[in-house]
Design an enzyme around this catalytic site. Structure first.
Site, PDB file in Angstrom:
ATOM      1  N   HIS A  22       0.826  -1.209   0.000  1.00  5.52           N
ATOM      2  CA  HIS A  22       0.000   0.000   0.000  1.00  5.52           C
ATOM      3  C   HIS A  22       0.862   1.263   0.000  1.00  5.52           C
ATOM      4  O   HIS A  22       0.452   2.289  -0.548  1.00  5.52           O
ATOM      5  CB  HIS A  22      -0.978  -0.012   1.172  1.00  5.52           C
ATOM      6  CG  HIS A  22      -2.175  -0.848   0.892  1.00  5.52           C
ATOM      7  ND1 HIS A  22      -2.175  -2.216   1.037  1.00  5.52           N
ATOM      8  CD2 HIS A  22      -3.401  -0.514   0.428  1.00  5.52           C
ATOM      9  CE1 HIS A  22      -3.353  -2.694   0.686  1.00  5.52           C
ATOM     10  NE2 HIS A  22      -4.121  -1.683   0.309  1.00  5.52           N
ATOM     11  N   TYR A  41      -9.341   8.107   2.154  1.00  5.42           N
ATOM     12  CA  TYR A  41      -9.290   6.646   2.296  1.00  5.42           C
ATOM     13  C   TYR A  41      -8.155   6.281   3.254  1.00  5.42           C
ATOM     14  O   TYR A  41      -7.008   6.621   3.012  1.00  5.42           O
ATOM     15  CB  TYR A  41      -9.060   6.014   0.927  1.00  5.42           C
ATOM     16  CG  TYR A  41      -9.346   4.534   0.801  1.00  5.42           C
ATOM     17  CD1 TYR A  41      -9.453   3.699   1.913  1.00  5.42           C
ATOM     18  CD2 TYR A  41      -9.519   3.965  -0.443  1.00  5.42           C
ATOM     19  CE1 TYR A  41      -9.719   2.349   1.778  1.00  5.42           C
ATOM     20  CE2 TYR A  41      -9.786   2.607  -0.599  1.00  5.42           C
ATOM     21  CZ  TYR A  41      -9.881   1.812   0.519  1.00  5.42           C
ATOM     22  OH  TYR A  41     -10.147   0.466   0.378  1.00  5.42           O
TER      23      TYR A  41
END
Length: 108
Positions: A22, A41
């Site tokens: 990520h 997010y």
């Protein structure tokens, strides 16, 4: 704005790899998220059990959910599948959470 909160599950021996992937999110995946309305997010890890808490805001939930049909999202799912609990189509197993409280700054 619609707030979405979900639980996901990363395998206990994959925490570092999950975080690294990520941290190096593919630009095409980031662009797809933004194009489908994702804002703010965040994903949080409970290191005691591998449970992930994901939070994001979208203008239109239907528009956001269409990301699942994109080639880049499906490619990301395949890339992440070895690290997570997934469904037969490689999408992550998720539990949608119901919002029971929200404090909006300046609402009082």
């Amino acid at each position: 704005m619609v707030r979405i909160a979900q639980l996901l599950f990363v395998k206990p021996d994959q925490y570092a790899e999950y975080q690294q992937r990520h941290a190096q999110l593919w630009p095409e995946m980031e662009a797809a998220l933004i194009a489908h309305g994702a804002r703010h997010y965040s994903i949080f890890l409970n290191p005691n059990d591998g449970q992930l808490f994901a939070y994001l805001e979208v203008a239109d939930r239907t528009q956001y959910e269409q990301i699942a049909q994109t080639a880049i999202c499906q490619k990301w799912w395949v890339y992440m599948a070895p690290l997570m609990k997934v469904n037969p189509d490689n999408s992550p197993v998720t539990v949608d959470l119901t919002e029971v409280f929200h404090l909006n700054e300046g609402s009082h």
